[in-house]
Motif scaffolding. Structure first.
Motif, PDB file in Angstrom:
ATOM      1  N   GLY A 188       0.831  -1.198   0.000  1.00  0.00           N
ATOM      2  CA  GLY A 188       0.000   0.000   0.000  1.00  0.00           C
ATOM      3  C   GLY A 188       0.861   1.241   0.000  1.00  0.00           C
ATOM      4  O   GLY A 188       2.084   1.175   0.187  1.00  0.00           O
ATOM      5  N   LEU A 189       0.242   2.387  -0.252  1.00  0.00           N
ATOM      6  CA  LEU A 189       0.952   3.660  -0.200  1.00  0.00           C
ATOM      7  C   LEU A 189       0.303   4.547   0.837  1.00  0.00           C
ATOM      8  O   LEU A 189      -0.924   4.649   0.901  1.00  0.00           O
ATOM      9  CB  LEU A 189       0.930   4.348  -1.568  1.00  0.00           C
ATOM     10  CG  LEU A 189       1.716   5.665  -1.623  1.00  0.00           C
ATOM     11  CD1 LEU A 189       2.613   5.721  -2.859  1.00  0.00           C
ATOM     12  CD2 LEU A 189       0.786   6.887  -1.619  1.00  0.00           C
ATOM     13  N   THR A 190       1.121   5.157   1.682  1.00  0.00           N
ATOM     14  CA  THR A 190       0.613   6.098   2.680  1.00  0.00           C
ATOM     15  C   THR A 190       1.118   7.493   2.356  1.00  0.00           C
ATOM     16  O   THR A 190       2.274   7.676   1.949  1.00  0.00           O
ATOM     17  CB  THR A 190       1.062   5.709   4.105  1.00  0.00           C
ATOM     18  OG1 THR A 190       2.482   5.538   4.125  1.00  0.00           O
ATOM     19  CG2 THR A 190       0.390   4.426   4.543  1.00  0.00           C
ATOM     20  N   ALA A 223      -5.680  10.415   2.915  1.00  0.00           N
ATOM     21  CA  ALA A 223      -6.046   9.518   1.811  1.00  0.00           C
ATOM     22  C   ALA A 223      -5.773  10.155   0.463  1.00  0.00           C
ATOM     23  O   ALA A 223      -5.706   9.467  -0.552  1.00  0.00           O
ATOM     24  CB  ALA A 223      -7.524   9.146   1.913  1.00  0.00           C
ATOM     25  N   GLU A 224      -5.580  11.491   0.452  1.00  0.00           N
ATOM     26  CA  GLU A 224      -5.420  12.234  -0.801  1.00  0.00           C
ATOM     27  C   GLU A 224      -4.190  13.122  -0.731  1.00  0.00           C
ATOM     28  O   GLU A 224      -3.868  13.684   0.323  1.00  0.00           O
ATOM     29  CB  GLU A 224      -6.669  13.089  -1.053  1.00  0.00           C
ATOM     30  CG  GLU A 224      -6.598  13.985  -2.272  1.00  0.00           C
ATOM     31  CD  GLU A 224      -7.820  14.876  -2.409  1.00  0.00           C
ATOM     32  OE1 GLU A 224      -7.707  15.954  -3.016  1.00  0.00           O
ATOM     33  OE2 GLU A 224      -8.890  14.495  -1.897  1.00  0.00           O
ATOM     34  N   SER A 225      -3.505  13.266  -1.853  1.00  0.00           N
ATOM     35  CA  SER A 225      -2.332  14.132  -1.920  1.00  0.00           C
ATOM     36  C   SER A 225      -2.740  15.595  -1.904  1.00  0.00           C
ATOM     37  O   SER A 225      -3.751  15.977  -2.503  1.00  0.00           O
ATOM     38  CB  SER A 225      -1.537  13.838  -3.195  1.00  0.00           C
ATOM     39  OG  SER A 225      -0.507  14.798  -3.385  1.00  0.00           O
ATOM     40  N   ALA A 226      -1.966  16.417  -1.214  1.00  0.00           N
ATOM     41  CA  ALA A 226      -2.174  17.864  -1.250  1.00  0.00           C
ATOM     42  C   ALA A 226      -1.463  18.471  -2.451  1.00  0.00           C
ATOM     43  O   ALA A 226      -1.935  19.430  -3.051  1.00  0.00           O
ATOM     44  CB  ALA A 226      -1.667  18.497   0.047  1.00  0.00           C
ATOM     45  N   ALA A 227      -0.316  17.903  -2.823  1.00  0.00           N
ATOM     46  CA  ALA A 227       0.463  18.421  -3.948  1.00  0.00           C
ATOM     47  C   ALA A 227      -0.198  18.107  -5.286  1.00  0.00           C
ATOM     48  O   ALA A 227      -0.143  18.908  -6.219  1.00  0.00           O
ATOM     49  CB  ALA A 227       1.878  17.837  -3.916  1.00  0.00           C
ATOM     50  N   PHE A 228      -0.820  16.923  -5.391  1.00  0.00           N
ATOM     51  CA  PHE A 228      -1.499  16.486  -6.616  1.00  0.00           C
ATOM     52  C   PHE A 228      -2.984  16.331  -6.299  1.00  0.00           C
ATOM     53  O   PHE A 228      -3.415  15.241  -5.900  1.00  0.00           O
ATOM     54  CB  PHE A 228      -0.906  15.169  -7.109  1.00  0.00           C
ATOM     55  CG  PHE A 228       0.507  15.266  -7.607  1.00  0.00           C
ATOM     56  CD1 PHE A 228       0.778  15.389  -8.967  1.00  0.00           C
ATOM     57  CD2 PHE A 228       1.574  15.250  -6.712  1.00  0.00           C
ATOM     58  CE1 PHE A 228       2.085  15.476  -9.423  1.00  0.00           C
ATOM     59  CE2 PHE A 228       2.880  15.343  -7.162  1.00  0.00           C
ATOM     60  CZ  PHE A 228       3.142  15.456  -8.523  1.00  0.00           C
ATOM     61  N   MET A 265      -5.561   9.973  -5.093  1.00  0.00           N
ATOM     62  CA  MET A 265      -5.727   9.198  -3.879  1.00  0.00           C
ATOM     63  C   MET A 265      -4.561   8.235  -3.684  1.00  0.00           C
ATOM     64  O   MET A 265      -3.960   7.749  -4.655  1.00  0.00           O
ATOM     65  CB  MET A 265      -7.044   8.423  -3.914  1.00  0.00           C
ATOM     66  CG  MET A 265      -8.255   9.273  -4.266  1.00  0.00           C
ATOM     67  SD  MET A 265      -8.541  10.620  -3.087  1.00  0.00           S
ATOM     68  CE  MET A 265      -9.078   9.674  -1.653  1.00  0.00           C
ATOM     69  N   ALA A 266      -4.275   7.914  -2.426  1.00  0.00           N
ATOM     70  CA  ALA A 266      -3.179   6.990  -2.111  1.00  0.00           C
ATOM     71  C   ALA A 266      -3.380   5.643  -2.805  1.00  0.00           C
ATOM     72  O   ALA A 266      -2.436   5.069  -3.359  1.00  0.00           O
ATOM     73  CB  ALA A 266      -3.076   6.806  -0.597  1.00  0.00           C
ATOM     74  N   ARG A 267      -4.607   5.128  -2.820  1.00  0.00           N
ATOM     75  CA  ARG A 267      -4.871   3.829  -3.459  1.00  0.00           C
ATOM     76  C   ARG A 267      -4.649   3.910  -4.966  1.00  0.00           C
ATOM     77  O   ARG A 267      -4.215   2.929  -5.586  1.00  0.00           O
ATOM     78  CB  ARG A 267      -6.286   3.367  -3.145  1.00  0.00           C
ATOM     79  CG  ARG A 267      -7.367   4.362  -3.508  1.00  0.00           C
ATOM     80  CD  ARG A 267      -8.780   3.860  -3.215  1.00  0.00           C
ATOM     81  NE  ARG A 267      -9.761   4.900  -3.416  1.00  0.00           N
ATOM     82  CZ  ARG A 267     -10.217   5.283  -4.590  1.00  0.00           C
ATOM     83  NH1 ARG A 267      -9.771   4.691  -5.687  1.00  0.00           N
ATOM     84  NH2 ARG A 267     -11.119   6.241  -4.691  1.00  0.00           N
TER      85      ARG A 267
END
Length: 334
Positions: free
Chosen positions: A186-188, A201-206, A210-212
């Protein structure tokens, strides 16, 4: 009691260390999946190999034990998918590969160093890091990317990056099997808010990535339709934010212009053919009407007319006694 990684973790701002004494280095706490290498500050400056972490107090560089293709593939895929987003955005996103982030004293001597697997700048920095980003001297990357296949950033790097003010940290645990793997795949995403890292769960930069979705993209050999759709969505949002678009990207812009030109040419050719057909049917209708022959819908038999030479069509129009006779004279369409 197991650590709850979902709880925000606050880290104090790192204070400048006093000059080191000549006493023997302390024995550090071991890092998972790493082997210790004794190195002075001068030696680590000249070291060409890869390591996870080094500090002047212990004079130990921690090198990953199990270096493998499975560790490198997520970084390679990350470069590919981020570049696709940049094309849709129409504005470059800079990535510099494996890079040292270092804290130094007033004399420029290294105090602490951590090697990131990848760093991402949404806007290219004025000064490009020469495999080294000195904290407080060069702008920090917008995203630091780490692969935890046999290692664990929570043991040292997570706290260090937060204390330095790294805005966003991605930690990928690949799907690839590994005997010494420590965590579930998984990605955190760790986003720095008010001096502390919080899991998101979501990137601020992009935005909206979502991480998934990132994890899925990094573990595909090539981008699936779902991933392509996701990359386009993120790129389009970032394009609106920056006031750019695909036409501003040198490569994608050229492809789009070429495609539009080909479409225009094809449309022009089709338009000319249609225009000639309309003109031919109009002349034929005028000829039949001039002979007091009631004309049906010539468009419905256009495929039988266009297959004949123009003179033969005119000859049939002059020889027929009525519209049904004209139709009988025309060849049947296959």
């Amino acid at each position: 009691m197991a650590e709850d990684v979902n709880e925000p973790i606050a880290y104090p701002t790192r204070q400048a260390r006093p000059a080191r004494s000549r006493r023997a280095p302390k024995t550090p706490i071991a890092l998972s999946g790493c082997r210790p290498l004794r190195m002075t500050e001068a030696e680590v400056a000249d070291y060409d190999g890869r390591y996870e972490y080094w500090d002047a107090e212990s004079e130990i560089a921690w090198q990953v034990r199990d270096v493998s293709r499975q560790h490198e593939e997520p970084r390679t895929r990350l470069v590919e998918v981020v570049k696709d987003i940049a094309k849709v955005r129409g504005k470059p996103i800079a990535m510099f590969g494996s890079t040292d982030l270092q804290e130094r004293d007033a004399r420029g001597a290294r105090l602490v160093a951590a090697e990131a697997d990848e760093i991402i700048y949404l806007d290219r920095p004025d000064e490009f890091p020469d495999n080294v980003v000195v904290v407080g001297r060069l702008r920090l990357p917008d995203v630091v990317f780490e692969v935890d296949l046999t290692t664990d950033v929570r043991e040292r790097k997570l706290a260090l990056y937060a204390s330095w003010g790294v805005p966003e940290l991605w930690v990928e645990v690949p799907e690839a099997p590994m005997p010494s793997k420590r965590k579930a795949p998984g990605l955190t995403i760790h986003v720095l808010r008010e001096g502390r890292f919080e899991m998101s769960a979501e990137s601020a930069a992009f935005p909206t990535w979502m991480a998934r979705e990132i994890h899925a993209a990094l573990n595909e050999p090539v981008s699936s339709e779902t991933t392509v759709s996701t990359l386009r969505r993120v790129g389009e949002i970032m394009a609106r934010q920056s006031g750019t678009g695909p036409d501003d990207d040198p490569f994608l812009g050229a492809v789009r212009r070429s495609s539009r030109l080909a479409g225009w040419r094809e449309g022009t050719a089709e338009g000319k053919a249609e225009g000639l057909l309309v003109e031919r049917l109009s002349i034929l209708e005028d000829l039949l009407v001039s002979r007091d022959i009631r004309v049906g819908r010539l468009r419905d038999i256009a495929d039988r007319i266009v297959g004949l030479p123009r003179r033969e069509v005119v000859r049939h129009a002059l020889a027929c006694v009525d519209y049904d006779d004209f139709l009988r004279r025309l060849p049947r369409a296959d």
